[in-house]
Design an enzyme around this catalytic site. Sequence first.
Site, short mmCIF file in Angstrom:
data_model
loop_
_atom_site.label_atom_id
_atom_site.label_comp_id
_atom_site.label_asym_id
_atom_site.label_seq_id
_atom_site.Cartn_x
_atom_site.Cartn_y
_atom_site.Cartn_z
CE LYS A 123 3.54 3.19 -3.06
NZ LYS A 123 3.83 1.91 -2.77
CD GLU B 121 -13.10 1.16 16.05
OE1 GLU B 121 -14.30 0.98 15.81
OE2 GLU B 121 -12.36 0.26 16.47
NE ARG C 280 5.49 1.48 5.19
CZ ARG C 280 6.23 1.49 4.08
NH1 ARG C 280 7.38 2.10 4.05
NH2 ARG C 280 5.82 0.86 3.00
CE1 TYR D 156 -9.01 0.95 18.22
CE2 TYR D 156 -7.89 0.36 20.24
CZ TYR D 156 -8.29 0.05 18.95
OH TYR D 156 -7.96 -1.15 18.40
CG ASP E 21 -3.45 2.89 -6.43
OD1 ASP E 21 -2.80 3.81 -5.88
OD2 ASP E 21 -3.31 1.69 -6.14
CB THR F 185 1.00 5.10 -0.58
OG1 THR F 185 1.77 5.52 -1.71
CG2 THR F 185 0.52 3.69 -0.80
#
Length: 478
Positions: free
Chosen positions: A273, A66, A279, A64, A241, A270
């Site tokens: 692609k 954060e 991903r 974790y 984007d 992203t």
Amino acid sequence: MSHNAESTAFRSALEVIRAVEPRVADAISAELADQRESLKLIASENYASPATLLAMGNWFSDKYAEGTVGRRFYAGCQNVDTVEALAAEHARELFGAAHAYVQPHSGIDANLVAFWAILADRVESPALKKAQKRHVNDLTEADWFALRRELGDQRMLGMSLDAGGHLTHGFRPNISGKMFDQRSYGTDPATGLIDYDKVAEAAREFRPLILVAGYSAYPRKVNFRIMREIADSVGATFMVDMAHFAGLVAGKVFTGDFDPVPHAHIVTTTTHKSLRGPRGGMVLCGPELADQVDRGCPMVLGGPLPHVMAAKAVALAEARRPDFADYASRIVDNAQALADGLLRRGASLVTGGTDNHLVLIDVSGYGLTGRQAEQALLDSGIVTNRNAVPQDPNGAWYTSGIRIGTPALTTRGLGAAEMDATAELIHTVLDRTTAGTGPDGAASKAKYVLDPAVAESVGKQAADLLTPFPLYPEVTLG
Ligand code: PLP
């Protein structure tokens, strides 16, 4: 028998997985086999390198983290700090951005982070300030109502879905459509191209807080300098984007007016692609928005995915190598060869061609819906997806278009000659498929008739086309 490092790594991983749940190991092996055999023309997919894939399969997944580098809500994040800082550094260098936030888990998350950063930057809202300080789970219903009251009527202007825009740019089925009062700009009905005067007119009328550029299915370059001028003329924040074409920006195919980074206030993408990474998502911006963007976790995101950030660092390092620029320019050469091949055989293409990585075929000329065409192509070993065309009479489900893209096949090494052969295969299938009828004899938008012998023959030719270009040649699973 000795193996190279990649084969050894994947074989060993499968062996370890097989000992616990053999069906998962089998599915992973089957996925590689399927991907090796299919002519993948999905414009949003690619094949990440073995190094990128392997960077995800490890104990970073257990952590974790954060917060941001050096400011975590959890102890023991020194190694996560290393990979997050590396990924951000590679992203800044690659794209020439002042700031990079590499935590978003996906493109939709990256867009949400950007929207909230812009809202926090532009709108005076006590409810938003409060929400930023608390975990999402700790907000009461009254807090959410206050947020809605203070932010609910903010406006966003983005590209319409049927012209190639994305769901996350303010459309109803997506949360962005519920957060914003949205209006869209389309394309010129005669040319299929963005009409910048019309965008300016829409901006003057609607006066959006955010002007969004970027697309999933527009086969042309966008002039971001002009779009920024439009945004400035109405005081809008300009967001791009670049999820689909980030690889073309990274590979310096899109430069000057067509590189969004120097022109936009904020850029999202992203990483999986045309950029060919794991991903995930990413946000780039200048110093003015950096602090707000870094609040993405916990405002929008939960804990980051450190294993994916490690893989982002690997893929971004790969994209900084000179051979990535060559790859990016071959993507466009291939898309143009595919478009030319289709046009020569009589296909109708939205905008009449392409200058990026994708081609949109209007299959109504073949008497088919997108859904019929997609299935007939799939039966023939060609993987594409249906997509609406501008002012599509068949709507977003059946559609009249087939979207095809070249990032994946270019990674495999296919070139112009194979693109022409691919155009021939696609044309053959579409030409030989006819619309079917439902049980009551009425015309169907889903049923179709294709002689199985044609599908089989095309499937065999598609497989033959791939034989000289093995996928992951360095990996043998046995
Ligand atoms: N933005 C654009 C332009 C896209 O095309 C997509 C995905 O297709 C996304 C955002 C969402 O990306 P993800 O599927 O990673 O959430």
